[in-house]
Write a protein that holds these residues in place. Structure first.
Motif, PDB file in Angstrom:
ATOM      1  N   GLY A 406       0.791  -1.231   0.000  1.00  8.28           N
ATOM      2  CA  GLY A 406       0.000   0.000   0.000  1.00  8.28           C
ATOM      3  C   GLY A 406       0.813   1.265   0.000  1.00  8.28           C
ATOM      4  N   PHE A 407       1.984   1.294  -0.647  1.00  8.63           N
ATOM      5  CA  PHE A 407       2.760   2.529  -0.669  1.00  8.63           C
ATOM      6  C   PHE A 407       3.639   2.573  -1.912  1.00  8.63           C
ATOM      7  CE2 PHE A 407       5.563  -0.564   1.237  1.00  8.63           C
ATOM      8  CZ  PHE A 407       6.829  -0.243   0.757  1.00  8.63           C
ATOM      9  N   ALA A 408       3.988   3.810  -2.291  1.00 12.97           N
ATOM     10  CA  ALA A 408       4.974   4.026  -3.341  1.00 12.97           C
ATOM     11  C   ALA A 408       6.324   4.342  -2.716  1.00 12.97           C
ATOM     12  CB  ALA A 408       4.542   5.162  -4.258  1.00 12.97           C
ATOM     13  N   GLY A 409       6.277   5.081  -1.613  1.00 15.73           N
ATOM     14  CA  GLY A 409       7.498   5.399  -0.897  1.00 15.73           C
ATOM     15  C   GLY A 409       7.184   5.643   0.553  1.00 15.73           C
ATOM     16  N   LEU A 410       8.159   5.456   1.416  1.00  9.46           N
ATOM     17  CA  LEU A 410       7.963   5.724   2.829  1.00  9.46           C
ATOM     18  C   LEU A 410       9.301   6.023   3.475  1.00  9.46           C
ATOM     19  CD1 LEU A 410       8.813   3.075   4.813  1.00  9.46           C
ATOM     20  CD2 LEU A 410       6.902   2.105   3.564  1.00  9.46           C
ATOM     21  N   CYS A 411       9.187   6.731   4.607  1.00  6.37           N
ATOM     22  CA  CYS A 411      10.380   7.084   5.372  1.00  6.37           C
ATOM     23  C   CYS A 411      10.189   6.605   6.788  1.00  6.37           C
ATOM     24  CB  CYS A 411      10.597   8.592   5.338  1.00  6.37           C
ATOM     25  SG  CYS A 411      12.023   9.149   6.293  1.00  6.37           S
ATOM     26  N   GLY A 412      11.070   5.771   7.251  1.00  5.72           N
ATOM     27  CA  GLY A 412      11.011   5.284   8.608  1.00  5.72           C
ATOM     28  C   GLY A 412      12.375   5.405   9.260  1.00  5.72           C
ATOM     29  N   GLY A 413      12.472   6.257  10.266  1.00  9.18           N
ATOM     30  CA  GLY A 413      13.762   6.499  10.878  1.00  9.18           C
ATOM     31  C   GLY A 413      14.694   7.179   9.890  1.00  9.18           C
ATOM     32  N   PHE A 429      11.457  13.192 -12.909  1.00 11.52           N
ATOM     33  CA  PHE A 429      10.433  14.025 -12.264  1.00 11.52           C
ATOM     34  C   PHE A 429       9.655  13.227 -11.223  1.00 11.52           C
ATOM     35  CE2 PHE A 429       6.077  15.619 -11.978  1.00 11.52           C
ATOM     36  CZ  PHE A 429       6.302  16.942 -11.623  1.00 11.52           C
ATOM     37  N   GLN A 430       9.225  12.017 -11.593  1.00  9.38           N
ATOM     38  CA  GLN A 430       8.436  11.200 -10.679  1.00  9.38           C
ATOM     39  C   GLN A 430       9.228  10.828  -9.441  1.00  9.38           C
ATOM     40  OE1 GLN A 430       6.298   6.845 -10.694  1.00  9.38           O
ATOM     41  NE2 GLN A 430       6.072   8.055 -12.548  1.00  9.38           N
ATOM     42  N   VAL A 431      10.490  10.474  -9.648  1.00  5.43           N
ATOM     43  CA  VAL A 431      11.331  10.094  -8.513  1.00  5.43           C
ATOM     44  C   VAL A 431      11.582  11.298  -7.610  1.00  5.43           C
ATOM     45  CG1 VAL A 431      13.622   9.295  -7.834  1.00  5.43           C
ATOM     46  CG2 VAL A 431      12.381   8.130  -9.668  1.00  5.43           C
ATOM     47  N   ASP A 432      11.913  12.457  -8.199  1.00  3.66           N
ATOM     48  CA  ASP A 432      12.166  13.644  -7.391  1.00  3.66           C
ATOM     49  C   ASP A 432      10.923  14.044  -6.596  1.00  3.66           C
ATOM     50  OD1 ASP A 432      14.762  13.814  -8.216  1.00  3.66           O
ATOM     51  OD2 ASP A 432      14.437  15.430  -9.667  1.00  3.66           O
ATOM     52  N   GLN A 433       9.780  13.968  -7.241  1.00  2.00           N
ATOM     53  CA  GLN A 433       8.518  14.306  -6.570  1.00  2.00           C
ATOM     54  C   GLN A 433       8.312  13.415  -5.345  1.00  2.00           C
ATOM     55  OE1 GLN A 433       4.908  13.408  -8.787  1.00  2.00           O
ATOM     56  NE2 GLN A 433       4.030  15.373  -8.167  1.00  2.00           N
ATOM     57  N   LEU A 434       8.584  12.130  -5.490  1.00  2.77           N
ATOM     58  CA  LEU A 434       8.418  11.176  -4.381  1.00  2.77           C
ATOM     59  C   LEU A 434       9.446  11.421  -3.284  1.00  2.77           C
ATOM     60  CD1 LEU A 434       6.939   8.682  -3.307  1.00  2.77           C
ATOM     61  CD2 LEU A 434       8.483   7.255  -4.658  1.00  2.77           C
ATOM     62  N   LEU A 435      10.711  11.703  -3.696  1.00  2.00           N
ATOM     63  CA  LEU A 435      11.769  11.888  -2.696  1.00  2.00           C
ATOM     64  C   LEU A 435      11.612  13.195  -1.919  1.00  2.00           C
ATOM     65  CD1 LEU A 435      14.920  10.506  -4.538  1.00  2.00           C
ATOM     66  CD2 LEU A 435      13.541   9.402  -2.775  1.00  2.00           C
ATOM     67  N   ILE A 436      11.090  14.243  -2.570  1.00  2.00           N
ATOM     68  CA  ILE A 436      10.825  15.482  -1.821  1.00  2.00           C
ATOM     69  C   ILE A 436       9.898  15.178  -0.650  1.00  2.00           C
ATOM     70  CG2 ILE A 436       9.617  17.697  -1.927  1.00  2.00           C
ATOM     71  CD1 ILE A 436      10.680  17.999  -4.794  1.00  2.00           C
ATOM     72  N   HIS A 437       8.866  14.409  -0.941  1.00  2.99           N
ATOM     73  CA  HIS A 437       7.886  14.057   0.096  1.00  2.99           C
ATOM     74  C   HIS A 437       8.523  13.212   1.203  1.00  2.99           C
ATOM     75  CE1 HIS A 437       3.701  12.995   1.432  1.00  2.99           C
ATOM     76  NE2 HIS A 437       4.368  11.966   1.943  1.00  2.99           N
ATOM     77  N   GLU A 438       9.244  12.146   0.810  1.00  5.40           N
ATOM     78  CA  GLU A 438       9.783  11.225   1.809  1.00  5.40           C
ATOM     79  C   GLU A 438      10.917  11.856   2.604  1.00  5.40           C
ATOM     80  OE1 GLU A 438       8.104   8.782   2.505  1.00  5.40           O
ATOM     81  OE2 GLU A 438       6.860   8.754   0.705  1.00  5.40           O
ATOM     82  N   CYS A 439      11.749  12.648   1.958  1.00  2.00           N
ATOM     83  CA  CYS A 439      12.858  13.278   2.686  1.00  2.00           C
ATOM     84  C   CYS A 439      12.366  14.350   3.649  1.00  2.00           C
ATOM     85  CB  CYS A 439      13.879  13.866   1.713  1.00  2.00           C
ATOM     86  SG  CYS A 439      14.879  12.606   0.887  1.00  2.00           S
ATOM     87  N   ALA A 440      11.200  14.959   3.348  1.00  2.00           N
ATOM     88  CA  ALA A 440      10.636  15.926   4.281  1.00  2.00           C
ATOM     89  C   ALA A 440      10.277  15.254   5.600  1.00  2.00           C
ATOM     90  CB  ALA A 440       9.405  16.588   3.667  1.00  2.00           C
ATOM     91  N   LEU A 466      21.556  20.605  -6.446  1.00  2.00           N
ATOM     92  CA  LEU A 466      21.941  19.192  -6.442  1.00  2.00           C
ATOM     93  C   LEU A 466      22.416  18.791  -7.834  1.00  2.00           C
ATOM     94  CD1 LEU A 466      21.969  16.619  -4.617  1.00  2.00           C
ATOM     95  CD2 LEU A 466      19.734  16.066  -5.589  1.00  2.00           C
ATOM     96  N   GLU A 467      23.648  18.317  -7.906  1.00  2.00           N
ATOM     97  CA  GLU A 467      24.218  17.958  -9.210  1.00  2.00           C
ATOM     98  C   GLU A 467      23.852  16.546  -9.638  1.00  2.00           C
ATOM     99  OE1 GLU A 467      28.393  18.596  -9.033  1.00  2.00           O
ATOM    100  OE2 GLU A 467      28.224  20.785  -8.806  1.00  2.00           O
ATOM    101  N   ALA A 468      23.554  15.660  -8.656  1.00  2.00           N
ATOM    102  CA  ALA A 468      23.283  14.260  -8.976  1.00  2.00           C
ATOM    103  C   ALA A 468      21.998  14.125  -9.774  1.00  2.00           C
ATOM    104  CB  ALA A 468      23.187  13.444  -7.689  1.00  2.00           C
ATOM    105  N   THR A 469      21.982  13.154 -10.677  1.00  2.00           N
ATOM    106  CA  THR A 469      20.780  12.809 -11.445  1.00  2.00           C
ATOM    107  C   THR A 469      20.702  11.298 -11.552  1.00  2.00           C
ATOM    108  OG1 THR A 469      21.967  12.928 -13.542  1.00  2.00           O
ATOM    109  CG2 THR A 469      20.846  14.939 -12.788  1.00  2.00           C
ATOM    110  N   LEU A 470      19.525  10.842 -11.988  1.00  2.00           N
ATOM    111  CA  LEU A 470      19.376   9.396 -12.195  1.00  2.00           C
ATOM    112  C   LEU A 470      20.229   8.933 -13.366  1.00  2.00           C
ATOM    113  CD1 LEU A 470      15.554   8.846 -11.667  1.00  2.00           C
ATOM    114  CD2 LEU A 470      17.395   7.790 -10.372  1.00  2.00           C
TER     115      LEU A 470
END
Length: 470
Positions: A406-413, A429-440, A466-470
């Motif tokens: 039931g998830f696309a991404g999650l942050c635990g600890g 774009f999709q990955v960055d959108q998800l990581l903005i949410h999880e890293c917050a 941020l210089e890194a990219t996929l």
């Protein structure tokens, strides 16, 4: 000293003081209820009129009972056992009603099939004059105009039995069609094994009536108003109601039992305004019908959930969706027991997402690192660089590959997990959108706060460096 066979003497003025504690108006119901109780009665006629120039009224009550007044001694004998005591579907029991009424009269006369009796300044006098059928009571009572008006309102509020034409000053009391009826088990009084009264419970009909203009809600005993109610209707019980001797009040436990039944009977029709009444909150504590409990709660609070202190996001999501979030103090402990038993309201987390990952029932593990594809390895490295570059924190990475989770991404600890089955991991774009949410979530756990919103904005802005990219 002269002996007498009588133990007691009654003072008329003292009896009148007791009888009129609730005013004179309720006493006028006594001859009506006595007439209604008689077999074969088809009409009861009540006339109440002022006497010109005096604070007095003339009361006249006439009926057509075939048997008439069975024993004229009942008119002046206190507490003689009533023949009605053994029948729960007749109103009389104490045999004091006529005496209470006569105690406030300056003069009175009763004529019936068994003879007649008059009362005046010189006492009482038995006479031979009689009727072929029925009885007529005439009395002169002390009463001011204001109480006369109240008396007429009370008399007109009676609910006449079917088949008995009842008039008040020539106006026919109309039959009232109830808005609801049911059969319920209520407490009543019957004759005890050794005389006197015995409380018991029996099934009886309950009728609920709308109020007419100017009326206040009352509990009725077979058409006779006997006490006020807090609910917004008249309630007529078709059997003896446990009453005080002056017929002016009922036991509190009985009242609460009646109002509980009324709440259950009217549950599907009660309005939100009616459901807010304090009587309904008390009735809720004793209600047993689970469907009725759910209906009452729906009317009282609308769409609602219970506040869950462990799930602030669920509470906020419920509020945003227009649900009322109900706190414990809004109902009594007894009411909460009924609410939870009926499932009338559930915790907010039962209806709304709490923002937390739901454990998979099968315990699906992450994909082992030695099975990662090249794209998965590149994603994992990018996640670490993303987190460090935007939040300054080092994180671990877990990758799942199951669309049933039931998830696309999650942050635990300090671990960020991505479900590659539902995420296009080559889409920047999709990955960055998800990581903005999880890293917050590395800083703020609650989605529905300004702090989380601001952290997402900060990370989004930080991506420019941020210089890194996929």
């Amino acid at each position: 000293m002269k002996n007498t066979a009588q133990w007691f003497t009654v003072d008329k003025a003292g009896l009148a003081a007791v009888a009129t504690r609730r005013g004179t108006a309720p006493l006028l119901l006594e001859p009506v209820q006595n007439a209604w109780d008689e077999e074969g009665v088809t009409f009861v006629k009540v006339d109440l009129s002022p006497i010109n120039g005096k604070p007095q009224v003339t009361l006249r009550v006439e009926d057509d009972s075939p048997d008439g007044f069975r024993d004229l001694a009942d008119a002046y004998t206190l507490y003689k056992q009533s023949y009605k005591i053994g029948n729960p579907e007749q109103r009389g029991r104490f045999n004091v009603g006529e005496k209470f009424l006569l105690s406030v009269a300056s003069e009175a006369n009763i004529i019936s099939t068994t003879g007649s009796i008059s009362f005046g300044p010189d006492g009482r006098k038995l006479e031979r004059k009689k009727t072929e059928a029925g009885s007529t009571l005439t009395a002169t009572l002390k009463m001011k105009r204001e109480e006369l008006d109240k008396s007429l309102v009370l008399l007109r509020s009676m609910i006449p039995p079917k088949g008995i034409r009842t008039t008040i000053n020539g106006e026919v009391l109309r039959q009232r069609k109830p808005i609801a009826e049911d059969t319920r088990t209520l407490q009543t009084e019957i004759k005890g094994d050794e005389g006197g009264f015995k409380l018991t419970r029996r099934k009886t009909a309950i009728s609920i009536h709308k109020l007419l203009e100017g009326e206040t809600p009352h509990l009725y005993e077979m058409g006779i108003p006997v006490d006020k109610l807090d609910c917004p209707w008249h309630v007529d019980v078709a059997q003896k109601v446990p009453l005080s001797v002056d017929r002016g009040s009922v036991r509190q436990a009985f009242r609460l039992d009646v109002e509980r039944h009324i709440a259950e009977i009217m549950a599907d029709d009660v309005t939100p305004e009616q459901a807010q009444g304090g009587w309904m909150g008390t009735a809720l504590e004793a209600m047993e019908d689970e469907d009725a409990i759910r209906s009452v709660i729906k009317a009282r609070v609308g769409d609602a959930v219970i506040f869950n202190p462990l799930s602030p996001e669920s509470n906020k999501r419920a509020s945003d969706a227009g649900y009322a979030v109900i706190h414990g103090r809004q109902f009594s402990r007894a009411a909460w027991e009924k609410i939870k038993l009926a499932g009338a309201i559930v915790p907010s987390s039962h209806k709304f997402d709490d923002g937390k990952m739901k454990s998979d029932p099968d315990g699906i593990p992450p994909v082992p690192g030695d099975q990662w594809t090249r794209a998965m390895k590149r994603l994992a490295e990018y996640i670490k660089q993303f987190a460090l570059g935007t939040t300054g924190k080092s994180v671990g990475v877990k990758l799942y590959n199951d669309s049933g989770l039931g998830f696309a991404g999650l942050c635990g600890g300090r671990t960020i997990s991505i479900n590659v089955a539902v995420t296009k991991i080559t889409d920047q774009f999709q990955v960055d959108q998800l990581l903005i949410h999880e890293c917050a979530h590395l800083k703020v756990s609650d989605h529905l706060t300004n702090a989380f919103y601001n952290e997402c904005c900060r990370i989004g802005a930080r991506l420019r460096t941020l210089e890194a990219t996929l």
